[in-house]
Design a protein around this motif. Sequence first.
Motif, short mmCIF file in Angstrom:
data_model
loop_
_atom_site.label_atom_id
_atom_site.label_comp_id
_atom_site.label_asym_id
_atom_site.label_seq_id
_atom_site.Cartn_x
_atom_site.Cartn_y
_atom_site.Cartn_z
N MET A 305 0.84 -1.20 0.00
CA MET A 305 0.00 0.00 0.00
C MET A 305 0.88 1.26 0.00
SD MET A 305 -3.06 -0.83 2.68
CE MET A 305 -2.01 -1.21 4.04
N THR A 306 0.37 2.30 -0.63
CA THR A 306 1.08 3.58 -0.62
C THR A 306 0.35 4.49 0.35
OG1 THR A 306 1.40 3.23 -2.96
CG2 THR A 306 1.97 5.41 -2.13
N ILE A 307 1.00 4.86 1.42
CA ILE A 307 0.37 5.73 2.43
C ILE A 307 1.03 7.11 2.33
CG2 ILE A 307 -0.15 6.05 4.88
CD1 ILE A 307 -1.36 3.44 3.80
N THR A 308 0.23 8.11 2.00
CA THR A 308 0.76 9.46 1.81
C THR A 308 0.11 10.40 2.84
OG1 THR A 308 0.90 8.93 -0.54
CG2 THR A 308 1.22 11.24 0.08
N GLY A 309 0.95 10.97 3.68
CA GLY A 309 0.45 11.82 4.76
C GLY A 309 0.37 13.28 4.37
N PRO A 310 0.26 14.16 5.37
CA PRO A 310 0.17 15.60 5.11
C PRO A 310 1.38 16.09 4.29
CG PRO A 310 -0.26 15.13 7.42
CD PRO A 310 0.17 13.84 6.80
N GLY A 311 1.11 17.04 3.39
CA GLY A 311 2.18 17.62 2.57
C GLY A 311 2.80 16.63 1.60
N GLY A 312 2.11 15.54 1.31
CA GLY A 312 2.61 14.55 0.35
C GLY A 312 3.72 13.66 0.91
N ARG A 313 3.88 13.66 2.23
CA ARG A 313 4.94 12.86 2.86
C ARG A 313 4.58 11.38 2.82
NH1 ARG A 313 6.25 14.23 9.08
NH2 ARG A 313 8.10 12.95 9.35
N ARG A 314 5.50 10.58 2.29
CA ARG A 314 5.20 9.15 2.13
C ARG A 314 5.71 8.34 3.32
NH1 ARG A 314 5.11 6.79 -3.28
NH2 ARG A 314 6.73 5.44 -2.46
N LEU A 315 4.86 7.46 3.82
CA LEU A 315 5.25 6.64 4.96
C LEU A 315 6.45 5.75 4.60
CD1 LEU A 315 4.59 5.95 7.88
CD2 LEU A 315 2.95 4.27 7.07
N ALA A 316 6.50 5.30 3.35
CA ALA A 316 7.61 4.44 2.92
C ALA A 316 8.94 5.20 3.05
CB ALA A 316 7.39 3.99 1.48
N ASP A 317 8.94 6.51 2.79
CA ASP A 317 10.17 7.30 2.94
C ASP A 317 10.53 7.45 4.42
OD1 ASP A 317 10.27 7.55 0.23
OD2 ASP A 317 9.21 9.48 0.19
N GLU A 318 9.50 7.69 5.21
CA GLU A 318 9.70 7.83 6.66
C GLU A 318 10.33 6.54 7.23
OE1 GLU A 318 9.12 10.42 8.64
OE2 GLU A 318 9.73 9.24 10.40
#
Length: 440
Positions: A305-318
């Motif tokens: 799944m692609t989870i994208t938070g506020p401001g386009g921040r991706r959980l995968a990057d986090e």
Amino acid sequence: MAREHLPGRGLRRPLALLLLLVRPNPRWPHRFSRQPAILDYIRGVVDTYDLRRHLRLDTEVLGASYDDRTGRWTVELNDAEPIEVDVLVPAVGQLSRPAYADIPGRDSFAGQSFHSAEWEHDVDLAGKRVAVIGTGASAVQFVPHVREEAAHLTLFQRSAPYVIPRFDREFSPTHHKVFEKVPATELAERGTWYGVVEGLSVAWVYSKPLARVLKQVSRFHMRRQTKAKPGLFEKVWPDYPIGCKRILFANDYLPALAQPNVDVVTDAITAITPTGVTTADGTEHEVDVLIWGTGFKATEFLAPMTITGPGGRRLADEWATGAHAYYGMTVPGFPNLLMMYGPNTNTGGGSIIYFLEAQAAHLGDYVTRLAETGAPLQVRAAVEQAYDDRVQKELRGSVWSQCASWYRQADGRITTNWPWLGVQYHRQARFDADDYESVL
Ligand SMILES: Cc1cc2nc3c(=O)[nH]c(=O)nc-3n(C[C@H](O)[C@H](O)[C@H](O)COP(=O)(O)OP(=O)(O)OC[C@H]3O[C@@H](n4cnc5c(N)ncnc54)[C@H](O)[C@@H]3O)c2cc1C
């Protein structure tokens, strides 16, 4: 965020129902009940609490993105229009995405082949030569059944599990009557067995002498169960510290391996060919059916799944260097998102269900707080960081750091396991409003 979008009374009702899922069942047929009984129980709970209308079965969530303007999550589905929700609760499990061993020629096998998590019930194993790759918690459960059906079973073992007795028992109508009339007896039965499995965590976390005792128990059990086949014990006795990988409760696995129609192969697999499996000693093991008992992509939390938070921040990057979350549930910068069975909430001994119950309670309080404040809620970054540092420090010195397993990423970081006991998780993971901040 508009007040009407916040989860108020309407959302609390399903949560109350969720908490009621912690529902004793005085009529389990066995102490370790089988799949049909567990499925019946789940169906019964769904019907009793009229949950079916909340379910969308056979639907895959592809991803979710947070709308900064409304403070809501838009959830992308594989078979329908996206839906909007106030709170996103990914409860996708750590062990639900099948993993395959990376073996040359993996897709070249011309016979029937499937992963144990995607069992092909149409495949008739009767009279067939079957290969099973893997000897973990899945294989110990299905190998005895496959052995009974197949003409011949070749089991490929990369590393052996420690096996201890499974003290199962069938409950009689008298047991059921007593459990129903005196619920404390059922609670005592469950509590005792919870204590036994939690005892494993005590051994791994706090007590080397207890771990040594468990190793002797395992040695005795495994020797006894393999004595019918000379040389088998030496093949299946593990060579790493006990507790480092999941210890397994089984009474029928090793006796199955001792049967004449089973070969345990410990040479490394070098290739899959159209007709079978080739091992490092040059042998080609010809088979008709290939079953992958190779486990799950446990460290790939929430994937694909692609989870994208506020401001386009991706959980995968986090999570680029490894998944982390406050008590495995909440991630800084991702408001109104709370995971079940998330990072570091697996246990090397006790029951996951006990962890899920603590998470359901936390979720209930989280949503109540959300409704009270009227603004999206996220865990404070410093709180989560301090928590994660504490967990990782403990894990670096744990028994799980001493061998390769599904608990660890390729770089060695342990992202699956909680480093202490289940009861400690239950106590510590309680919701505390001070750990959270509203995002205005
Ligand atoms: C072989 C084996 C042995 C185990 N033994 C034990 C044990 O002894 N004790 C114990 O406590 N636990 C054990 N477990 C762990 C077990 O996974 C958990 O106890 C329990 O299943 C966790 O429940 P869950 O609902 O969190 O996750 P799961 O039961 O894994 O359910 C997750 C669900 O989410 C679905 N899903 C995943 N991704 C998506 C998506 N993108 N969209 C929609 N749906 C999705 C999956 O299909 C699945 O139905 C074992 C697991 C395995 C595989």
